[in-house]
Structures are given as C-alpha cells and as structure tokens.
Design a protein around this motif. Structure first.
Motif, short mmCIF file in Angstrom:
data_model
loop_
_atom_site.label_atom_id
_atom_site.label_comp_id
_atom_site.label_asym_id
_atom_site.label_seq_id
_atom_site.Cartn_x
_atom_site.Cartn_y
_atom_site.Cartn_z
N GLN A 119 0.85 -1.19 0.00
CA GLN A 119 0.00 0.00 0.00
C GLN A 119 0.89 1.25 0.00
O GLN A 119 1.76 1.41 0.86
CB GLN A 119 -0.91 0.03 1.22
CG GLN A 119 -1.91 1.20 1.15
CD GLN A 119 -2.88 1.25 2.32
OE1 GLN A 119 -2.53 0.88 3.43
NE2 GLN A 119 -4.07 1.74 2.06
N GLN A 123 -1.24 7.37 4.17
CA GLN A 123 -1.68 6.24 3.36
C GLN A 123 -3.15 5.99 3.67
O GLN A 123 -3.65 6.43 4.70
CB GLN A 123 -0.83 4.99 3.64
CG GLN A 123 -1.04 4.31 4.98
CD GLN A 123 -0.08 3.14 5.21
OE1 GLN A 123 0.95 3.30 5.85
NE2 GLN A 123 -0.45 1.96 4.75
N TYR A 141 -7.16 4.16 1.88
CA TYR A 141 -7.95 3.76 0.71
C TYR A 141 -8.23 4.95 -0.20
O TYR A 141 -8.40 4.78 -1.40
CB TYR A 141 -9.27 3.13 1.14
CG TYR A 141 -9.15 1.78 1.82
CD1 TYR A 141 -7.94 1.09 1.85
CD2 TYR A 141 -10.27 1.19 2.42
CE1 TYR A 141 -7.85 -0.15 2.48
CE2 TYR A 141 -10.19 -0.05 3.04
CZ TYR A 141 -8.99 -0.72 3.08
OH TYR A 141 -8.90 -1.94 3.68
N ALA A 179 -4.76 4.91 -2.16
CA ALA A 179 -4.69 3.64 -2.88
C ALA A 179 -4.93 2.49 -1.93
O ALA A 179 -4.56 2.55 -0.75
CB ALA A 179 -3.33 3.48 -3.55
N ARG A 180 -5.54 1.45 -2.44
CA ARG A 180 -5.67 0.21 -1.67
C ARG A 180 -4.38 -0.58 -1.81
O ARG A 180 -3.62 -0.34 -2.75
CB ARG A 180 -6.83 -0.60 -2.21
CG ARG A 180 -8.15 0.12 -2.01
CD ARG A 180 -9.31 -0.86 -1.88
NE ARG A 180 -10.47 -0.13 -1.38
CZ ARG A 180 -11.27 -0.54 -0.40
NH1 ARG A 180 -11.05 -1.70 0.18
NH2 ARG A 180 -12.28 0.18 -0.01
N TRP A 208 1.17 2.60 -10.95
CA TRP A 208 0.32 3.43 -10.09
C TRP A 208 1.02 4.76 -9.78
O TRP A 208 0.43 5.83 -9.88
CB TRP A 208 -0.03 2.69 -8.79
CG TRP A 208 -0.91 3.52 -7.90
CD1 TRP A 208 -2.27 3.59 -7.92
CD2 TRP A 208 -0.47 4.47 -6.91
NE1 TRP A 208 -2.71 4.51 -7.01
CE2 TRP A 208 -1.63 5.07 -6.38
CE3 TRP A 208 0.78 4.88 -6.43
CZ2 TRP A 208 -1.58 6.04 -5.37
CZ3 TRP A 208 0.84 5.86 -5.44
CH2 TRP A 208 -0.34 6.42 -4.92
N SER A 209 2.31 4.66 -9.44
CA SER A 209 3.03 5.87 -9.01
C SER A 209 3.19 6.85 -10.17
O SER A 209 3.29 8.06 -9.96
CB SER A 209 4.38 5.51 -8.41
OG SER A 209 5.29 5.17 -9.43
N TRP A 249 -0.79 8.33 -10.63
CA TRP A 249 -1.61 8.92 -9.59
C TRP A 249 -1.37 10.42 -9.42
O TRP A 249 -0.23 10.89 -9.45
CB TRP A 249 -1.35 8.22 -8.25
CG TRP A 249 -2.34 8.66 -7.21
CD1 TRP A 249 -3.66 8.34 -7.15
CD2 TRP A 249 -2.07 9.51 -6.09
NE1 TRP A 249 -4.24 8.94 -6.06
CE2 TRP A 249 -3.30 9.66 -5.40
CE3 TRP A 249 -0.93 10.16 -5.61
CZ2 TRP A 249 -3.41 10.43 -4.25
CZ3 TRP A 249 -1.05 10.93 -4.46
CH2 TRP A 249 -2.27 11.06 -3.79
#
Ligand code: C2E
Ligand code: MG
Ligand code: MG
Ligand code: MG
Length: 289
Positions: free
Chosen positions: A42, A254, A256, A259-260, A270-271, A274
């Motif tokens: 996560q 951090q 939800y 990000a989950r 993702w990085s 986002w």
C-alpha cells in the motif's frame, strides 16, 4: 472426587478448538511450503505533491479454494507459535527482494514490513535480520522499515530497545504502528528508538466529526515534533481528511482514499499515474504556517 480420574474432565468445546487450531497451523505450514503467501503493497505518499514515499507490505494468503485471505483470517492462529517467526522471516525476505527489484528499476522508495512482538522479542531476531540483509546486498537497509504494533505487549523494554538499537546500526528504521491505540504509547515513545509514528486510522476516521479524535491527532503531531519523529497518517479515505492533515502539518499519509494495497507489479505504474486531489496541492501547509 472419587478418584484422581475426576480431574480428567473432558471438555469437548475446548478440545475441538485446540484440535482445530493445530490443524489450521499445519495447513498454514503447508501454505508456506507451497508458496501460497503473497505480499500486497500500500502506497504512502506526500499529500501535497503526490510523490510516492514508500509502501507498506501487507501479507495475504492466496488460498487455492477460498481466494485471497486478509491477515486477520490466519495470523491469530499462529500467535505464540514458532510459525509466526518463520512467516515473519518469509515476509522480510520477500520484502527485501522486492525492495532491490524496485531499486534496480530506479524506483527509490521505502519499504516497510510489520513485525510481531514475538518476532521482535525473539533472541535471534537481530542476528537473523543481519543474515537476511547480508543475503540481499542490493537492498538498501536505509530504505527498509519495520513497523511494530504499538498495542503489542512488549515484556522487556530494555531488551527490546537493545535489539532495536542493534538493528538501527544495520541501517533499518523502526515505526510505531497504530500509535495511540495501545496502553503504552507514551512509554514506548520514550524508551524505544523509533523514527516514525503512524497515527492510527480510527483517529483519522473521526477527525472531522469528533473533537476528541481531532484533539488526539493534534496531540500526537505535537509529540512527534517534540520528540523529532516523523509522522504517517493511516486510513486517509477522503480528500477532506487530507486537507485537514496538511493544515495541521502532517504531510505523509496512506489510506484507501489514496490507494488500496496492491500486488507489487502494479506499484510502478500506479506511481506514474496517480495525482493528488487539487485541494491537497493547493492547501496551505503547517500548523504554524
Ligand atoms: P496495519 O499494519 O495497521 O496495516 C493497515 C491495515 O489497514 C491494512 O489491513 C490495510 O489494508 C488497512 N487500511 C489501509 N488504509 C485503510 C483505509 O483507508 N481504511 C480502512 N478501513 N483500512 C485501511 P490488512 O492488510 O488487513 O492488515 C491488518 C493488520 O494485519 C495490519 O495492520 C498488521 O497489523 C497486520 N499485518 C499485515 N501484514 C502483516 C505481516 O506481514 N506480519 C505481521 N506480523 N502482521 C501483519
Ligand atoms: Mg503496519
Ligand atoms: Mg497500522
Ligand atoms: Mg492496524
């Protein structure tokens, strides 16, 4: 009370639960041998810039019939069992492998793992950690963090503190997880060489609706500042919580709402993709401005 045999009272419920636990542990041992455990990760981000600072490794059991199981479904069974230590070793090993894999593609992030009180209090812990770090020379220990559950009952603080100092000399960092929820938060803060406090998500969850939760968050931020510890807010689910945390001077989070937990393979893309909500980017920083 006629004979000694009277003391052998058969308790079917207790017997069944013990037998059940024994069987579940055997199944978990098999799962470890069969490579059925997997770490999800996560993201922890800088709220304003959206920069990925690090990831927390969270164990899952990819059960062949039941699917992906959360830690709450199986970790309690190995409490106070040797398997807890073995599984903990597996967690550290796979997180170190992943850390060096990310480093090798230029993704310079911190990786943290959760360790149980039993693991940390095991007399072999620092030696085994040293062996694992040596076996993974491409994983930078400075980017490796160990999260200790603040509510875990640490029996001998002097001994634990000694172990932690030895590990710190290897370069790793410690965080106190779920800070504020245990009975000993302040004692742990005072005696243990931790660099990071993770504000428990229950406080973040209530901070905008409950003045006590807000007061606790402010107090923890004040403590972190006084003790020169870093802070991570857990369980950020809404943009408003992020704004409020930024206004209070808490920049890393951090949850939800960011990000989950996800498989390691998804972290890099993702990085790249986002973006933090605009209200975070534009929010003014710091309690004392
Ligand atoms: P934790 O270390 O406090 O990890 C955070 C937990 O909160 C994770 O649950 C995560 O999925 C969940 N979470 C994160 N953001 C949010 C949010 O915004 N809202 C809500 N409601 N939940 C959020 P998970 O993965 O089920 O893990 C639960 C606990 O199990 C962890 O709490 C940790 O104490 C323990 N655990 C997980 N992996 C390991 C491990 O490898 N070893 C050990 N010893 N314990 C582990
Ligand atoms: Mg944790
Ligand atoms: Mg936590
Ligand atoms: Mg927790």
């Amino acid at each position: 009370l006629k004979s000694k045999n009277c003391y052998h009272i058969f308790d079917p419920v207790h017997d069944r639960s013990l037998k059940g636990r024994h069987e579940r542990i055997e199944r978990l041992q098999q799962a470890l041998a069969d490579n059925e455990f997997i770490l999800y990760y996560q993201p922890k981000v800088h709220l304003r810039t959206g920069e990925l600072i690090g990831v927390e490794a969270l164990i899952r059991w990819l059960h062949p019939e039941k699917g992906l199981l959360p830690p709450a479904a199986f970790l309690p069974d190995i409490d106070n069992h040797d398997l807890d230590i073995e599984l903990g070793q597996w967690v550290i090993t796979s997180a170190l492998k992943q850390l060096s894999a990310w480093q090798s593609i230029g993704l310079n992030i911190r990786v943290s793992v959760n360790i149980s009180a039993q693991q940390l209090q095991d007399s072999r812990f620092s030696k085994q950690l040293h062996q694992l770090l040596t076996a993974h020379p491409t994983a930078n220990p400075a980017n490796f963090e160990l999260e200790i559950l603040e509510s875990s009952a640490l029996q001998d603080l002097q001994q634990v503190s000694k172990t932690m100092k030895i590990c710190s000399q290897m370069g790793v960092k410690f965080a106190l997880d779920d800070f504020g929820t245990g009975y000993s938060s302040l004692t742990y803060l005072k005696y243990l060489p931790v660099e990071v406090l993770k504000i428990d998500r229950t406080f973040v969850n209530g901070m905008l609706s409950n003045s006590e939760d807000m007061a606790i968050i402010k107090a923890v931020l004040g403590l972190a500042k006084a003790f020169q510890r870093d802070i991570v807010a857990e369980g950020v689910e809404t943009p408003e919580q992020g704004v409020s945390l930024l206004q209070l001077g808490c920049e890393i989070a951090q949850g939800y709402g960011i990000a989950r937990p996800m498989p390691a393979t998804e972290i890099h893309s993702w990085s790249k993709n986002w973006q933090p909500p605009a209200v975070w980017v534009n929010s003014s920083t710091g309690a004392e401005g």
